[in-house]
Write an enzyme that holds these catalytic residues in place. Structure first.
Site, mmCIF file in Angstrom:
data_model
loop_
_atom_site.group_PDB
_atom_site.id
_atom_site.type_symbol
_atom_site.label_atom_id
_atom_site.label_comp_id
_atom_site.label_asym_id
_atom_site.label_seq_id
_atom_site.Cartn_x
_atom_site.Cartn_y
_atom_site.Cartn_z
ATOM 1 N N ASP A 9 1.197 -1.273 -0.080
ATOM 2 C CA ASP A 9 0.592 0.198 0.232
ATOM 3 C C ASP A 9 0.899 1.337 0.348
ATOM 4 O O ASP A 9 1.525 1.398 0.724
ATOM 5 C CB ASP A 9 -1.191 -0.187 1.069
ATOM 6 N N ASP B 252 -7.871 -7.744 1.427
ATOM 7 C CA ASP B 252 -6.794 -7.647 2.437
ATOM 8 C C ASP B 252 -7.523 -6.888 3.642
ATOM 9 O O ASP B 252 -8.755 -6.596 3.050
ATOM 10 C CB ASP B 252 -5.847 -6.975 2.143
ATOM 11 N N CYS C 238 -12.812 -27.704 11.107
ATOM 12 C CA CYS C 238 -11.863 -27.112 10.602
ATOM 13 C C CYS C 238 -9.855 -28.448 11.111
ATOM 14 O O CYS C 238 -10.227 -28.085 12.395
ATOM 15 C CB CYS C 238 -10.759 -25.817 11.421
ATOM 16 N N CYS D 13 -6.982 -27.334 10.832
ATOM 17 C CA CYS D 13 -5.837 -26.932 11.142
ATOM 18 C C CYS D 13 -4.785 -27.102 12.388
ATOM 19 O O CYS D 13 -6.310 -28.269 13.416
ATOM 20 C CB CYS D 13 -6.280 -25.196 11.253
ATOM 21 N N CYS E 13 -6.769 -26.538 15.877
ATOM 22 C CA CYS E 13 -7.907 -27.124 15.867
ATOM 23 C C CYS E 13 -7.561 -28.644 16.192
ATOM 24 O O CYS E 13 -8.141 -29.503 16.625
ATOM 25 C CB CYS E 13 -8.974 -27.419 15.128
ATOM 26 N N HIS F 124 -5.413 -20.178 13.177
ATOM 27 C CA HIS F 124 -6.934 -20.544 12.897
ATOM 28 C C HIS F 124 -7.480 -19.661 11.813
ATOM 29 O O HIS F 124 -8.325 -20.363 10.633
ATOM 30 C CB HIS F 124 -7.926 -21.316 14.357
#
Length: 380
Positions: A95, A268, A306, A308, A311, A337
């Site tokens: 940016d 974003d 999930c 991940c 998890c 997560h």
């Protein structure tokens, strides 16, 4: 590649304007729609670059203003550019610093030349012009650079928003003229606040300039959700179909589904990382506040759907204990997560668009979320 980047649309949804695509950069290809984790100071808070890569993120966002302040764009350039500096094997979008003109309004002033800052670190003066913003981003070695704009604050009167978009258009011309690099893409930014006529005017001005892609800015800065969605959709409808469309600073999972249906490709937002550090997780059943007493003896994972690492290995009770104890692992686990959730969401969206069933997928996915918080103009 014929230019700094190549972009192709690979599929279009049957029931919406959602599209999937492939954005090729000097640091590899990015499948779209894509969410970029925010690494303002060349670091996504609580996450290592290789962890982001393993989740499937192939592009992250960094901020030219903050990196110009510390450690300095020239230093990063000397060390091989921002991707190598971070140790991230993918692409980086920077940016320009226009958002800081709004978020750091107390320490800056704006005129035709540019934005005059007092460093938020030591008060040292820094003038950011369209030309210097491009020079900084070229030194940083970003794959995609953003033209300097004035991010119109909310609320803004019609006259104020008009002046802002006119300044943004003049700065856009100067930004493009200042670019020397042939390997770094440059995107222009549409402003106009929540006024339909001004959004149309800005979109017409910015898209008439030969940028490599286009962004909708000045949204999710405090305006009502309905207005944000309306202006985002209008902006998307006026962007060229053959170039990437970027919706800046948005948002929640529900916001992303809505914006993807409008035809946006890139996103974003600080929400997944900032909310994680505040004890909030996004799950397939909606938001979970891990600090709540209801989780004190809960042996189940944060999200049973999930896969991940947190998890698979941590219970809600343990995550709550970490958070209340102030352990760094709480921020790491919840951030991992949330970013895993967002990466999985993007992959699912890409698959749904490819099958032509995005509209049905979005309806089913969001049915149990109950997420309606808007992105606030808060930096990482």
């Amino acid at each position: 590649m014929n230019g700094p980047i190549e972009f192709s649309v690979t599929a279009v949804d049957r029931g919406s304007d959602a599209r999937s695509g492939r954005l090729v950069t000097p640091h590899g290809a990015v499948a779209t729609p894509a969410f970029m984790p925010v690494g303002t100071r060349a670091a996504v808070k609580a996450m290592a670059p290789d962890e982001l890569w393993s989740m499937g993120y192939t592009m992250v966002l960094a901020n030219a203003y903050h990196l110009a302040i510390r450690p300095g764009a020239a230093l990063i350039g000397e060390l091989g550019g921002i991707a190598r500096f971070m140790g991230f094997p993918g692409a980086v979008l920077t940016d320009s610093g226009g958002f800081q003109a709004m978020s750091l309004a107390k320490i800056n002033s704006i005129n035709e030349e540019g934005i005059r800052f007092r460093s938020h670190l030591d008060g040292a003066p820094l003038t950011l012009t369209p030309e210097s913003a491009i020079e900084i981003q070229q030194q940083l070695g970003a794959d995609i650079m953003m033209a300097l704009d004035e991010c119109t604050p909310y609320p803004a009167e019609h006259r104020r928003a008009l002046m802002s978009l006119e300044l943004t258009a003049r700065w856009a011309e100067r930004s493009l003229a200042a670019r020397i690099s042939t390997t770094q893409a440059l995107f222009g930014i549409i402003q106009g606040s929540i006024f339909e006529d001004l959004r149309r005017t800005s979109a017409s001005q910015i898209t008439s300039i030969g940028f490599d892609g286009y962004a909708a800015g000045g949204l999710s800065v405090g305006e009502p959700k309905a207005a944000m969605l309306e202006m985002a959709a209008l902006s998307a409808s006026m962007m060229p179909g053959g170039k990437p469309r970027y919706l800046m600073g948005v948002g929640t999972p529900a916001d992303l589904l809505a914006a993807i249906a409008m035809g946006f490709d890139l996103f974003d937002c600080v929400i997944p990382t900032r909310n994680a550090r505040n004890g909030c997780a996004f799950t397939s059943q909606g938001r979970v506040s891990i600090k709540q007493a209801a989780h004190a003896r809960d042996s189940t994972p944060l999200d049973p759907a999930c896969d991940c690492r947190p998890c698979r290995t941590h219970s809600r009770a343990y995550l709550r204990h970490l958070y209340l104890s102030g352990e760094i692992l709480a921020a790491r686990a919840l951030t991992e997560h949330n970013l895993h959730f967002y990466a999985s969401l993007m992959r699912d969206c890409q698959a749904a668009i490819a099958s032509g069933n995005f509209k049905a997928y979005a309806k089913d996915a969001s049915a149990g979320w109950g997420i309606d918080n808007a992105a606030e103009p808060v930096e990482e």
